[in-house]
Motif scaffolding. Sequence first.
Motif, PDB file in Angstrom:
ATOM      1  N   SER A   1     -10.950   6.576   2.400  1.00  0.00           N
ATOM      2  CA  SER A   1     -11.080   5.177   1.987  1.00  0.00           C
ATOM      3  C   SER A   1     -10.455   4.209   2.987  1.00  0.00           C
ATOM      4  O   SER A   1     -10.824   3.033   3.027  1.00  0.00           O
ATOM      5  N   GLY A   2      -9.526   4.699   3.821  1.00  0.00           N
ATOM      6  CA  GLY A   2      -8.915   3.816   4.809  1.00  0.00           C
ATOM      7  C   GLY A   2      -9.909   3.267   5.809  1.00  0.00           C
ATOM      8  O   GLY A   2      -9.682   2.201   6.395  1.00  0.00           O
ATOM      9  N   ALA A   3     -11.034   3.972   6.008  1.00  0.00           N
ATOM     10  CA  ALA A   3     -12.046   3.507   6.960  1.00  0.00           C
ATOM     11  C   ALA A   3     -12.785   2.273   6.435  1.00  0.00           C
ATOM     12  O   ALA A   3     -13.286   1.469   7.225  1.00  0.00           O
ATOM     13  N   SER A   4     -12.872   2.121   5.124  1.00  0.00           N
ATOM     14  CA  SER A   4     -13.595   0.989   4.536  1.00  0.00           C
ATOM     15  C   SER A   4     -12.672  -0.176   4.196  1.00  0.00           C
ATOM     16  O   SER A   4     -13.105  -1.173   3.624  1.00  0.00           O
TER      17      SER A   4
ATOM     18  N   ALA B   1      -8.004   3.899  -1.937  1.00  0.00           N
ATOM     19  CA  ALA B   1      -7.977   4.524  -3.259  1.00  0.00           C
ATOM     20  C   ALA B   1      -6.565   4.589  -3.835  1.00  0.00           C
ATOM     21  O   ALA B   1      -6.366   4.518  -5.038  1.00  0.00           O
ATOM     22  N   GLY B   2      -5.571   4.718  -2.954  1.00  0.00           N
ATOM     23  CA  GLY B   2      -4.183   4.727  -3.414  1.00  0.00           C
ATOM     24  C   GLY B   2      -3.911   5.826  -4.419  1.00  0.00           C
ATOM     25  O   GLY B   2      -4.279   6.979  -4.220  1.00  0.00           O
ATOM     26  N   ASN B   3      -3.302   5.444  -5.540  1.00  0.00           N
ATOM     27  CA  ASN B   3      -2.930   6.419  -6.577  1.00  0.00           C
ATOM     28  C   ASN B   3      -3.898   6.415  -7.745  1.00  0.00           C
ATOM     29  O   ASN B   3      -3.522   6.731  -8.868  1.00  0.00           O
ATOM     30  N   ILE B   4      -5.151   6.042  -7.486  1.00  0.00           N
ATOM     31  CA  ILE B   4      -6.122   5.916  -8.572  1.00  0.00           C
ATOM     32  C   ILE B   4      -6.260   7.207  -9.368  1.00  0.00           C
ATOM     33  O   ILE B   4      -6.312   7.202 -10.597  1.00  0.00           O
TER      34      ILE B   4
ATOM     35  N   ASN C   1      -6.065   1.466  13.516  1.00  0.00           N
ATOM     36  CA  ASN C   1      -7.109   1.138  12.551  1.00  0.00           C
ATOM     37  C   ASN C   1      -8.452   1.660  13.045  1.00  0.00           C
ATOM     38  O   ASN C   1      -8.545   2.307  14.084  1.00  0.00           O
ATOM     39  N   PHE C   2      -9.506   1.376  12.314  1.00  0.00           N
ATOM     40  CA  PHE C   2     -10.837   1.894  12.653  1.00  0.00           C
ATOM     41  C   PHE C   2     -11.288   1.367  14.011  1.00  0.00           C
ATOM     42  O   PHE C   2     -11.882   2.085  14.822  1.00  0.00           O
ATOM     43  N   GLU C   3     -10.991   0.115  14.273  1.00  0.00           N
ATOM     44  CA  GLU C   3     -11.377  -0.469  15.558  1.00  0.00           C
ATOM     45  C   GLU C   3     -10.713   0.277  16.714  1.00  0.00           C
ATOM     46  O   GLU C   3     -11.347   0.563  17.732  1.00  0.00           O
ATOM     47  N   ARG C   4      -9.441   0.620  16.543  1.00  0.00           N
ATOM     48  CA  ARG C   4      -8.716   1.349  17.581  1.00  0.00           C
ATOM     49  C   ARG C   4      -9.257   2.766  17.741  1.00  0.00           C
ATOM     50  O   ARG C   4      -9.387   3.269  18.863  1.00  0.00           O
TER      51      ARG C   4
END
Length: 347
Positions: free
Chosen positions: A33-36, A43-46, A328-331
Motif C-alpha cells: 500500500s505504500g506505493a499508492s 493500510a496501517g493496522n487495518i 519513496n516511489f519516485e526515488r
Amino acid sequence: MAEIIELAADGENASKIFESYIQSGNINFLIGSGASFPAIATAGNIEAEIDELLLANNENGASRRCLEFLEQIDTVHGKVSTAEADDPIYGVVANYRLFLSTIDRILFTRKNILLPRHATVFTTNYDMFLEHASSLVPGVILNDGFDRSSSLSHEFMFTPERFFDRTYRSGPIYGHQIEIPTINLIKLHGSLSWRRITDSIVFDPAAIPKLTDEEKADIAQVNAYLEKHFLILPNLRKFHTTLMERVYYDLLRLFSKAMDQENSVLIAFGFSFADEHILDLTRRALRNPTSQLVIVSYSHASAAAYQTKFSKQRNVIVLAPAAGATINFERLNELLVSILPGQANAA
C-alpha cells in the motif's frame, strides 16, 4: 541475518545491487500500500482493528470497518483517470506509469538471452493504479491473468494459466523469433475490478453503486455490498466462499513458485510484511540459496523492523535511506532507471 545497506547519496550502491540481480535473475516485485500513498492512505493496522472487532464477536462492526476501508479506495478509483496535475492521485499514476515502462525497458535491454523476458509484479493492493498506468504506456504488455479473447461481453474470465504465457514476434523475411517483454500482474488479495459470477471470477471494472447513508444503516446491505466484490478482506476470517479460498491459495502458490525458481530476486516496496501468510511463504522460499530478497525501506527507522522479521535469513538486503531521509516511489523509479544503458548517473 538480513543486511542493512544505507543508500548512498548518488544511489550508486543501490544501482549496483539491482543490476547484479536483474541482469542474471528471474525478476519479481512485491508492491504494498505504500506505493499508492499519498493518493490512498497506507493500510496501517487495518487488519488488527478488524480482527479485534471479530474477536469481540462484533461482526457488524467489522463489516462496517471493511466498508469504510473499501470506500476510501473506491473514491480514489473514481478519480484515477481525471485527476489534475496538483492532485496526489496524478502523481501516483505517474509513478506507476514510469515503474511499468522502466521494467519493460529493463527486460528488453538486459543482456542475458537465456532468461525469459518477463517479470512478475505481486501486489496486495485492491486499487487499479497498475492497470490504469499500463493503458498509458503503449507497447507494455500487462498480463493480469484474464482471458481477453474476442467476445461480445465486457466481462473477461480469470484464467491463471495465462501467467505462464510468453509472447514472441517473428521477422518477415528470415522468420527469426524475438521474445517481447511481458509483465505479469498477480493481485494476491483480489481487486476492485474483480467480480464473482457463479463459480468463476470475471474482470469487470464497472463501479458497484455506492451505498446511501440509509443503506449503510442496514447491516444486511453492508454485507451484500462487501460480497459483490471479490476481495480477500483484511481480517482473520478472510474467506466467505470456497472459491475465494481456492483462488487465494492458488495465487499464493504462484508467489511461492516464483521464489523457488533458480536465481530469483524479489524487490519489495511499500510492503510491511505484516501479512503472516506472505511473510511465512517468503521466509520458506528464502531457503532456496539462489533466491534473493531486496527490501526497499521507506524510512531509516523501518529498516530495523525488516531486519528483525528476517533475522534468520542471510539472502536478504534491506536498502535503507539515511536518517531523516526517505525512499519513496519516485526515488525507487530513479534507482531502477539508473541501471538502464546510458543512465549511469540518473540516480
